[in-house]
Design a protein around this motif. Structure first.
Motif, PDB file in Angstrom:
ATOM      1  N   PRO A   5      21.012-121.765   6.466  1.00 61.51           N
ATOM      2  CA  PRO A   5      19.786-121.084   6.616  1.00 61.51           C
ATOM      3  C   PRO A   5      19.372-120.836   8.185  1.00 61.51           C
ATOM      4  O   PRO A   5      19.863-121.115   9.037  1.00 61.51           O
ATOM      5  N   SER A   6      18.489-119.720   8.116  1.00 60.67           N
ATOM      6  CA  SER A   6      18.241-119.143   9.507  1.00 60.67           C
ATOM      7  C   SER A   6      16.668-118.760   9.678  1.00 60.67           C
ATOM      8  O   SER A   6      16.102-118.118   9.234  1.00 60.67           O
ATOM      9  N   GLY A   7      16.313-119.669  10.618  1.00 55.59           N
ATOM     10  CA  GLY A   7      14.873-119.612  11.194  1.00 55.59           C
ATOM     11  C   GLY A   7      13.705-119.975  10.385  1.00 55.59           C
ATOM     12  O   GLY A   7      13.966-120.059   9.097  1.00 55.59           O
ATOM     13  N   PRO A   8      12.571-119.763  10.690  1.00 53.61           N
ATOM     14  CA  PRO A   8      11.402-120.084   9.951  1.00 53.61           C
ATOM     15  C   PRO A   8      11.066-119.241   8.760  1.00 53.61           C
ATOM     16  O   PRO A   8      10.370-119.748   7.910  1.00 53.61           O
ATOM     17  N   ALA A   9      11.292-118.259   8.988  1.00 53.27           N
ATOM     18  CA  ALA A   9      11.062-117.222   7.900  1.00 53.27           C
ATOM     19  C   ALA A   9      11.806-117.180   6.587  1.00 53.27           C
ATOM     20  O   ALA A   9      11.528-116.538   5.623  1.00 53.27           O
ATOM     21  N   GLY A  10      12.783-118.116   6.519  1.00 49.54           N
ATOM     22  CA  GLY A  10      13.569-118.163   5.296  1.00 49.54           C
ATOM     23  C   GLY A  10      14.808-117.380   5.145  1.00 49.54           C
ATOM     24  O   GLY A  10      15.364-117.276   4.101  1.00 49.54           O
ATOM     25  N   GLY A  11      15.295-116.868   6.566  1.00 43.23           N
ATOM     26  CA  GLY A  11      16.335-115.937   6.459  1.00 43.23           C
ATOM     27  C   GLY A  11      17.737-116.812   6.053  1.00 43.23           C
ATOM     28  O   GLY A  11      17.811-118.067   5.987  1.00 43.23           O
ATOM     29  N   MET A  12      18.896-116.169   6.107  1.00 47.46           N
ATOM     30  CA  MET A  12      20.160-116.866   5.854  1.00 47.46           C
ATOM     31  C   MET A  12      21.309-116.071   6.667  1.00 47.46           C
ATOM     32  O   MET A  12      21.231-114.715   6.331  1.00 47.46           O
ATOM     33  N   LEU A  13      22.159-116.653   7.200  1.00 44.43           N
ATOM     34  CA  LEU A  13      23.416-116.117   7.629  1.00 44.43           C
ATOM     35  C   LEU A  13      24.549-116.374   6.729  1.00 44.43           C
ATOM     36  O   LEU A  13      24.653-117.312   6.171  1.00 44.43           O
ATOM     37  N   VAL A  14      25.214-115.296   6.410  1.00 46.53           N
ATOM     38  CA  VAL A  14      26.337-115.303   5.605  1.00 46.53           C
ATOM     39  C   VAL A  14      27.457-114.719   6.170  1.00 46.53           C
ATOM     40  O   VAL A  14      27.460-113.557   6.566  1.00 46.53           O
ATOM     41  N   PHE A  15      28.652-115.605   6.342  1.00 41.38           N
ATOM     42  CA  PHE A  15      29.914-114.995   7.108  1.00 41.38           C
ATOM     43  C   PHE A  15      30.894-115.023   5.867  1.00 41.38           C
ATOM     44  O   PHE A  15      31.176-115.917   5.423  1.00 41.38           O
ATOM     45  N   VAL A  16      31.673-113.980   5.989  1.00 37.77           N
ATOM     46  CA  VAL A  16      32.764-113.535   4.940  1.00 37.77           C
ATOM     47  C   VAL A  16      34.031-113.267   5.724  1.00 37.77           C
ATOM     48  O   VAL A  16      34.060-112.497   6.768  1.00 37.77           O
ATOM     49  N   SER A  17      34.986-113.610   5.126  1.00 39.56           N
ATOM     50  CA  SER A  17      36.357-113.354   5.574  1.00 39.56           C
ATOM     51  C   SER A  17      37.150-112.999   3.971  1.00 39.56           C
ATOM     52  O   SER A  17      36.945-113.521   3.100  1.00 39.56           O
ATOM     53  N   GLY A  18      38.123-111.949   4.377  1.00 37.83           N
ATOM     54  CA  GLY A  18      39.041-111.613   3.255  1.00 37.83           C
ATOM     55  C   GLY A  18      39.940-110.563   3.752  1.00 37.83           C
ATOM     56  O   GLY A  18      40.188-110.299   4.764  1.00 37.83           O
ATOM     57  N   THR A  19      40.288-109.861   2.636  1.00 42.98           N
ATOM     58  CA  THR A  19      40.945-108.492   2.739  1.00 42.98           C
ATOM     59  C   THR A  19      40.592-107.326   2.068  1.00 42.98           C
ATOM     60  O   THR A  19      39.854-107.584   1.136  1.00 42.98           O
ATOM     61  N   LEU A  20      40.920-106.213   2.601  1.00 42.75           N
ATOM     62  CA  LEU A  20      40.472-105.072   2.117  1.00 42.75           C
ATOM     63  C   LEU A  20      41.976-104.283   1.592  1.00 42.75           C
ATOM     64  O   LEU A  20      42.641-103.833   2.518  1.00 42.75           O
ATOM     65  N   GLN A  21      42.074-103.910   0.468  1.00 45.66           N
ATOM     66  CA  GLN A  21      43.141-103.037   0.066  1.00 45.66           C
ATOM     67  C   GLN A  21      42.643-101.711  -0.246  1.00 45.66           C
ATOM     68  O   GLN A  21      41.713-101.498  -1.123  1.00 45.66           O
ATOM     69  N   LEU A  22      43.260-100.897   0.523  1.00 50.86           N
ATOM     70  CA  LEU A  22      42.898 -99.259   0.413  1.00 50.86           C
ATOM     71  C   LEU A  22      43.850 -98.642  -0.723  1.00 50.86           C
ATOM     72  O   LEU A  22      45.175 -99.113  -0.599  1.00 50.86           O
ATOM     73  N   ALA A  23      43.437 -97.758  -1.623  1.00 46.20           N
ATOM     74  CA  ALA A  23      44.426 -97.188  -2.491  1.00 46.20           C
ATOM     75  C   ALA A  23      45.471 -96.482  -1.687  1.00 46.20           C
ATOM     76  O   ALA A  23      45.338 -95.924  -0.817  1.00 46.20           O
ATOM     77  N   GLY A  24      46.627 -96.659  -2.273  1.00 46.91           N
ATOM     78  CA  GLY A  24      47.807 -96.082  -1.861  1.00 46.91           C
ATOM     79  C   GLY A  24      48.509 -96.901  -0.372  1.00 46.91           C
ATOM     80  O   GLY A  24      49.335 -96.283  -0.008  1.00 46.91           O
ATOM     81  N   GLU A  25      47.715 -97.886  -0.004  1.00 47.94           N
ATOM     82  CA  GLU A  25      48.339 -98.485   1.081  1.00 47.94           C
ATOM     83  C   GLU A  25      49.188 -99.760   0.568  1.00 47.94           C
ATOM     84  O   GLU A  25      48.558-100.390  -0.377  1.00 47.94           O
ATOM     85  N   GLN A  26      50.311-100.223   1.429  1.00 43.52           N
ATOM     86  CA  GLN A  26      51.042-101.154   0.841  1.00 43.52           C
ATOM     87  C   GLN A  26      50.487-102.408   1.350  1.00 43.52           C
ATOM     88  O   GLN A  26      50.401-103.518   0.537  1.00 43.52           O
ATOM     89  N   HIS A  27      49.811-102.630   2.513  1.00 42.00           N
ATOM     90  CA  HIS A  27      49.413-104.063   3.065  1.00 42.00           C
ATOM     91  C   HIS A  27      47.894-104.083   3.030  1.00 42.00           C
ATOM     92  O   HIS A  27      47.369-102.974   3.208  1.00 42.00           O
ATOM     93  N   ALA A  28      47.368-104.973   2.843  1.00 50.71           N
ATOM     94  CA  ALA A  28      45.932-105.083   2.966  1.00 50.71           C
ATOM     95  C   ALA A  28      45.527-105.356   4.150  1.00 50.71           C
ATOM     96  O   ALA A  28      46.222-105.810   5.051  1.00 50.71           O
ATOM     97  N   LEU A  29      44.243-105.162   4.699  1.00 46.19           N
ATOM     98  CA  LEU A  29      43.763-105.150   6.023  1.00 46.19           C
ATOM     99  C   LEU A  29      42.872-106.436   5.969  1.00 46.19           C
ATOM    100  O   LEU A  29      42.083-106.774   5.108  1.00 46.19           O
ATOM    101  N   LYS A  30      43.091-107.327   6.904  1.00 40.20           N
ATOM    102  CA  LYS A  30      42.152-108.432   7.056  1.00 40.20           C
ATOM    103  C   LYS A  30      40.939-108.109   7.711  1.00 40.20           C
ATOM    104  O   LYS A  30      40.842-107.260   8.693  1.00 40.20           O
ATOM    105  N   PHE A  31      39.525-108.671   7.219  1.00 40.25           N
ATOM    106  CA  PHE A  31      38.435-108.404   7.979  1.00 40.25           C
ATOM    107  C   PHE A  31      37.452-109.478   7.551  1.00 40.25           C
ATOM    108  O   PHE A  31      37.812-110.525   7.282  1.00 40.25           O
TER     109      PHE A  31
END
Length: 123
Positions: A71-97
């Motif tokens: 939760p973030s602040g008195p206004a009711g916000g929220m922080l969301v942190f994401v990690s994963g990989t991104l696979q582009l069409a035609g590329e052999q290796h995924a990119l971490k993000f």
């Protein structure tokens, strides 16, 4: 709603939309929203979507590894942190993000992206 469930639902919606129709992300941002993409700062819904739709690939698939939220602040916000990989069409290796979203509530009871920071993670 449970913060973890909200974060999970948001992440699923965001990346499903990104992977199928990036222009469809426009309704998640407002004119005061800020997006930092690999260090480049972009403000406003139309400018953010212009950046996302101009990325030099047509097809990709996000695979999410982790979703953390707080939760973030008195206004009711929220922080969301994401990690994963991104696979582009035609590329052999995924990119971490990593991506951080600061979600803020709307008067209608939903959320919009106030801040969004994206980085590729190079090994």
């Amino acid at each position: 709603m449970d913060p973890d469930a909200l974060a999970t639902a948001f992440v699923e919606h965001y990346y499903t939309t990104f992977d199928s129709n990036r222009a469809g992300l426009a309704n998640l941002y407002q004119e005061g929203s800020m997006f930092t993409f690999e260090g480049q700062k972009i403000q406003g819904s139309s400018n953010i979507v212009a950046k996302l739709t101009s990325l030099p690939f047509q097809q990709c698939k996000h695979n999410i590894s982790t979703v953390d939220c707080q939760p973030s602040g008195p206004a009711g916000g929220m922080l969301v942190f994401v990690s994963g990989t991104l696979q582009l069409a035609g590329e052999q290796h995924a990119l971490k993000f990593s991506q951080m979203f600061h979600l803020m509530p709307t008067p209608q009871g939903s959320f919009y992206v106030f801040n969004d920071i994206f980085r590729l993670n190079y090994a």
